[in-house]
Design a protein around this motif. Structure first.
Motif, PDB file in Angstrom:
ATOM      1  N   VAL A  33      20.132  55.425  64.600  1.00  0.00           N
ATOM      2  CA  VAL A  33      21.269  55.834  66.637  1.00  0.00           C
ATOM      3  C   VAL A  33      21.403  57.051  67.403  1.00  0.00           C
ATOM      4  O   VAL A  33      21.099  57.555  68.113  1.00  0.00           O
ATOM      5  CB  VAL A  33      22.117  55.427  66.037  1.00  0.00           C
ATOM      6  N   LEU A  34      21.094  57.650  66.033  1.00  0.00           N
ATOM      7  CA  LEU A  34      21.559  59.190  66.957  1.00  0.00           C
ATOM      8  C   LEU A  34      19.487  60.092  66.941  1.00  0.00           C
ATOM      9  O   LEU A  34      20.241  60.831  68.310  1.00  0.00           O
ATOM     10  CB  LEU A  34      21.910  59.982  65.210  1.00  0.00           C
ATOM     11  N   SER A 102      31.858  49.864  72.037  1.00  0.00           N
ATOM     12  CA  SER A 102      32.344  50.079  71.005  1.00  0.00           C
ATOM     13  C   SER A 102      31.034  50.360  70.493  1.00  0.00           C
ATOM     14  O   SER A 102      31.816  51.513  68.485  1.00  0.00           O
ATOM     15  CB  SER A 102      32.297  48.117  70.401  1.00  0.00           C
ATOM     16  N   ALA A 103      30.043  50.298  70.332  1.00  0.00           N
ATOM     17  CA  ALA A 103      28.870  51.049  69.939  1.00  0.00           C
ATOM     18  C   ALA A 103      29.384  52.938  70.224  1.00  0.00           C
ATOM     19  O   ALA A 103      28.668  53.659  69.031  1.00  0.00           O
ATOM     20  CB  ALA A 103      27.355  51.084  69.808  1.00  0.00           C
ATOM     21  N   VAL A 107      29.687  55.573  66.637  1.00  0.00           N
ATOM     22  CA  VAL A 107      29.063  56.574  66.146  1.00  0.00           C
ATOM     23  C   VAL A 107      30.319  57.476  66.665  1.00  0.00           C
ATOM     24  O   VAL A 107      29.969  58.896  65.676  1.00  0.00           O
ATOM     25  CB  VAL A 107      27.987  56.668  67.428  1.00  0.00           C
ATOM     26  N   ALA A 108      31.359  57.829  67.854  1.00  0.00           N
ATOM     27  CA  ALA A 108      32.555  58.239  67.723  1.00  0.00           C
ATOM     28  C   ALA A 108      32.826  58.789  66.187  1.00  0.00           C
ATOM     29  O   ALA A 108      33.011  60.210  65.495  1.00  0.00           O
ATOM     30  CB  ALA A 108      32.717  58.675  68.685  1.00  0.00           C
ATOM     31  N   ARG A 117      40.187  62.720  62.626  1.00  0.00           N
ATOM     32  CA  ARG A 117      40.839  61.612  63.306  1.00  0.00           C
ATOM     33  C   ARG A 117      42.062  61.106  63.333  1.00  0.00           C
ATOM     34  O   ARG A 117      42.626  60.217  64.209  1.00  0.00           O
ATOM     35  CB  ARG A 117      39.841  60.330  62.325  1.00  0.00           C
ATOM     36  N   ALA A 118      42.716  61.060  61.970  1.00  0.00           N
ATOM     37  CA  ALA A 118      44.295  60.476  61.179  1.00  0.00           C
ATOM     38  C   ALA A 118      44.827  61.576  62.695  1.00  0.00           C
ATOM     39  O   ALA A 118      45.842  60.993  63.233  1.00  0.00           O
ATOM     40  CB  ALA A 118      44.789  60.922  60.227  1.00  0.00           C
ATOM     41  N   THR A 119      44.431  63.142  63.058  1.00  0.00           N
ATOM     42  CA  THR A 119      45.344  63.626  63.324  1.00  0.00           C
ATOM     43  C   THR A 119      45.411  63.013  64.618  1.00  0.00           C
ATOM     44  O   THR A 119      46.478  62.948  66.219  1.00  0.00           O
ATOM     45  CB  THR A 119      44.439  65.749  63.835  1.00  0.00           C
TER      46      THR A 119
END
Length: 123
Positions: A33-34, A102-103, A107-108, A117-119
């Protein structure tokens, strides 16, 4: 595993940045994918399609802005579609492409360290 778009590529659930080793097969799928992202023309295609009216575009809409031939643009669109990043909708003789949000988000998310992500979600 999470299925990504209509393409053949499924992304791993565990991020390579999660602190746990990623399985070889998952790493290979994510790398595929990358690779689809890792081309300037493909990045521009994603951007052009996202910013197009109605969020979709045909090959004929994309050749002039990219300055590439129709077969080259079609080749790049096929790679992005097979990676699950684009959806293809055939209407008569034309095919229209749109992003699979969504794809892109998956990936992000896989490439965002868990602490970031939590922040980001807390804001």
């Amino acid at each position: 595993m999470e299925d990504v778009g209509a393409g053949k590529t499924a992304l791993p659930v565990i991020s390579p940045l999660a602190g746990e080793p990623i399985k070889r097969a998952d790493a290979e799928r994510l790398a595929g994918v990358l690779k689809a992202f890792a081309d300037p023309a493909r990045l521009r295609l994603l951007s052009l399609i996202q910013s197009a009216p109605e969020g979709e575009a045909s090959v004929s809409d994309l050749t002039a802005p990219l300055g590439l031939s129709q077969p080259t643009v079609s080749h790049h669109l096929r790679i992005l579609t097979e990676a699950g990043l684009l959806e293809r909708d055939k209407r008569g003789v034309w095919a229209y492409y749109r992003l699979v949000p969504s794809a892109i988000a998956a990936v992000a998310d896989l490439l965002t360290p868990p602490r970031k992500r939590a922040t980001k979600k807390a804001r």
